[in-house]
Design a protein around this motif. Structure first.
Motif, PDB file in Angstrom:
ATOM      1  N   ASP A  73       0.774  -1.344  -0.154  1.00 54.61           N
ATOM      2  CA  ASP A  73       0.130  -0.068  -0.040  1.00 54.61           C
ATOM      3  C   ASP A  73       0.816   1.253   0.006  1.00 54.61           C
ATOM      4  O   ASP A  73       0.585   2.083   0.630  1.00 54.61           O
ATOM      5  CB  ASP A  73      -1.046  -0.271   1.138  1.00 54.61           C
ATOM      6  CG  ASP A  73      -2.057  -1.014   1.148  1.00 54.61           C
ATOM      7  OD1 ASP A  73      -2.601  -1.205   0.046  1.00 54.61           O
ATOM      8  OD2 ASP A  73      -2.507  -1.539   2.193  1.00 54.61           O
ATOM      9  N   LEU A  74       1.956   1.211  -0.811  1.00 51.83           N
ATOM     10  CA  LEU A  74       2.882   2.452  -0.464  1.00 51.83           C
ATOM     11  C   LEU A  74       2.148   3.569  -1.350  1.00 51.83           C
ATOM     12  O   LEU A  74       2.466   4.600  -0.717  1.00 51.83           O
ATOM     13  CB  LEU A  74       4.288   1.969  -1.680  1.00 51.83           C
ATOM     14  CG  LEU A  74       5.127   3.028  -1.680  1.00 51.83           C
ATOM     15  CD1 LEU A  74       5.747   3.452  -0.145  1.00 51.83           C
ATOM     16  CD2 LEU A  74       6.464   2.655  -2.353  1.00 51.83           C
ATOM     17  N   HIS A  75       1.222   3.565  -2.246  1.00 55.37           N
ATOM     18  CA  HIS A  75       0.642   4.489  -2.857  1.00 55.37           C
ATOM     19  C   HIS A  75      -0.331   5.180  -1.637  1.00 55.37           C
ATOM     20  O   HIS A  75      -0.532   6.458  -1.913  1.00 55.37           O
ATOM     21  CB  HIS A  75      -0.326   4.078  -4.072  1.00 55.37           C
ATOM     22  CG  HIS A  75      -1.272   3.159  -3.574  1.00 55.37           C
ATOM     23  ND1 HIS A  75      -0.989   1.822  -3.447  1.00 55.37           N
ATOM     24  CD2 HIS A  75      -2.778   3.612  -3.276  1.00 55.37           C
ATOM     25  CE1 HIS A  75      -2.427   1.257  -3.028  1.00 55.37           C
ATOM     26  NE2 HIS A  75      -3.318   2.134  -3.039  1.00 55.37           N
ATOM     27  N   LYS A  76      -0.514   4.587  -0.661  1.00 55.31           N
ATOM     28  CA  LYS A  76      -1.346   5.300   0.359  1.00 55.31           C
ATOM     29  C   LYS A  76      -0.561   5.931   1.210  1.00 55.31           C
ATOM     30  O   LYS A  76      -0.929   7.202   1.917  1.00 55.31           O
ATOM     31  CB  LYS A  76      -2.189   4.240   1.137  1.00 55.31           C
ATOM     32  CG  LYS A  76      -3.181   3.632   0.410  1.00 55.31           C
ATOM     33  CD  LYS A  76      -3.834   2.671   1.269  1.00 55.31           C
ATOM     34  CE  LYS A  76      -4.898   1.859   0.630  1.00 55.31           C
ATOM     35  NZ  LYS A  76      -5.385   0.752   1.535  1.00 55.31           N
ATOM     36  N   LYS A  77       0.790   5.964   1.157  1.00 62.01           N
ATOM     37  CA  LYS A  77       1.843   6.621   1.832  1.00 62.01           C
ATOM     38  C   LYS A  77       2.464   7.906   1.247  1.00 62.01           C
ATOM     39  O   LYS A  77       2.900   8.930   1.839  1.00 62.01           O
ATOM     40  CB  LYS A  77       2.924   5.702   2.597  1.00 62.01           C
ATOM     41  CG  LYS A  77       2.308   4.401   3.176  1.00 62.01           C
ATOM     42  CD  LYS A  77       2.059   4.997   4.737  1.00 62.01           C
ATOM     43  CE  LYS A  77       1.301   3.603   5.471  1.00 62.01           C
ATOM     44  NZ  LYS A  77       0.987   3.983   6.989  1.00 62.01           N
ATOM     45  N   ILE A  78       2.765   7.573  -0.042  1.00 63.35           N
ATOM     46  CA  ILE A  78       3.527   8.559  -0.726  1.00 63.35           C
ATOM     47  C   ILE A  78       2.774   8.676  -2.096  1.00 63.35           C
ATOM     48  O   ILE A  78       1.856   7.959  -2.726  1.00 63.35           O
ATOM     49  CB  ILE A  78       5.135   8.370  -0.875  1.00 63.35           C
ATOM     50  CG1 ILE A  78       5.263   6.841  -1.683  1.00 63.35           C
ATOM     51  CG2 ILE A  78       5.624   8.028   0.391  1.00 63.35           C
ATOM     52  CD1 ILE A  78       6.456   6.980  -2.273  1.00 63.35           C
ATOM     53  N   ASP A  79       3.212   9.886  -2.757  1.00 62.99           N
ATOM     54  CA  ASP A  79       2.578  10.062  -4.087  1.00 62.99           C
ATOM     55  C   ASP A  79       3.394   9.721  -5.313  1.00 62.99           C
ATOM     56  O   ASP A  79       2.959   9.420  -6.471  1.00 62.99           O
ATOM     57  CB  ASP A  79       2.128  11.751  -4.504  1.00 62.99           C
ATOM     58  CG  ASP A  79       1.275  12.065  -3.592  1.00 62.99           C
ATOM     59  OD1 ASP A  79       0.216  11.364  -3.026  1.00 62.99           O
ATOM     60  OD2 ASP A  79       1.439  13.270  -2.790  1.00 62.99           O
ATOM     61  N   GLU A  80       4.742   9.985  -5.040  1.00 61.21           N
ATOM     62  CA  GLU A  80       5.705   9.678  -6.096  1.00 61.21           C
ATOM     63  C   GLU A  80       7.051   9.005  -5.447  1.00 61.21           C
ATOM     64  O   GLU A  80       7.420   9.460  -4.572  1.00 61.21           O
ATOM     65  CB  GLU A  80       5.940  10.743  -7.149  1.00 61.21           C
ATOM     66  CG  GLU A  80       6.421  11.986  -6.809  1.00 61.21           C
ATOM     67  CD  GLU A  80       6.296  13.124  -7.319  1.00 61.21           C
ATOM     68  OE1 GLU A  80       6.039  13.140  -8.645  1.00 61.21           O
ATOM     69  OE2 GLU A  80       6.694  14.375  -6.903  1.00 61.21           O
TER      70      GLU A  80
END
Length: 99
Positions: A73-80
């Motif tokens: 779920d990295l996309h929930k923590k950072i944008d890019e």
């Protein structure tokens, strides 16, 4: 957190991709099963051959370097993900994360 910064150090025979120790600790706190690497080296000829068949190397480097599989779920923590030239500080490549 808006972005993860991956340092890219151009060497005589290839690229060295690395992340800061503090980022490794942060990733382990977010994802206890993560196994971030200190660095990954890729020779110039390997990079060019890889990109000929599979596309941009950076999209494969960041999961391996961060020690994360595709089901995180990295996309929930950072944008890019930003790939930063260690010598100039310039952004070499941006990889946007999507849900």
């Amino acid at each position: 957190m808006e972005a993860i910064k991956i340092n890219v150090n151009k060497q005589i025979d290839g690229y060295n991709f690395s992340i800061a120790p503090s980022l490794r600790q942060l990733l382990k706190s977010w994802f206890p099963d993560a196994h971030p690497a200190n660095n990954i080296f890729v020779a110039y000829d390997t990079k060019s051959d890889f990109e000929l068949y599979y596309g941009k190397l950076e999209s494969y480097i960041y999961p391996a370097l961060l020690g994360l599989d595709s089901k995180n779920d990295l996309h929930k923590k950072i944008d890019e993900i930003l790939f930063i030239d260690s010598h100039t500080g310039n952004v070499m490549h941006k990889y946007k994360l999507t849900a």
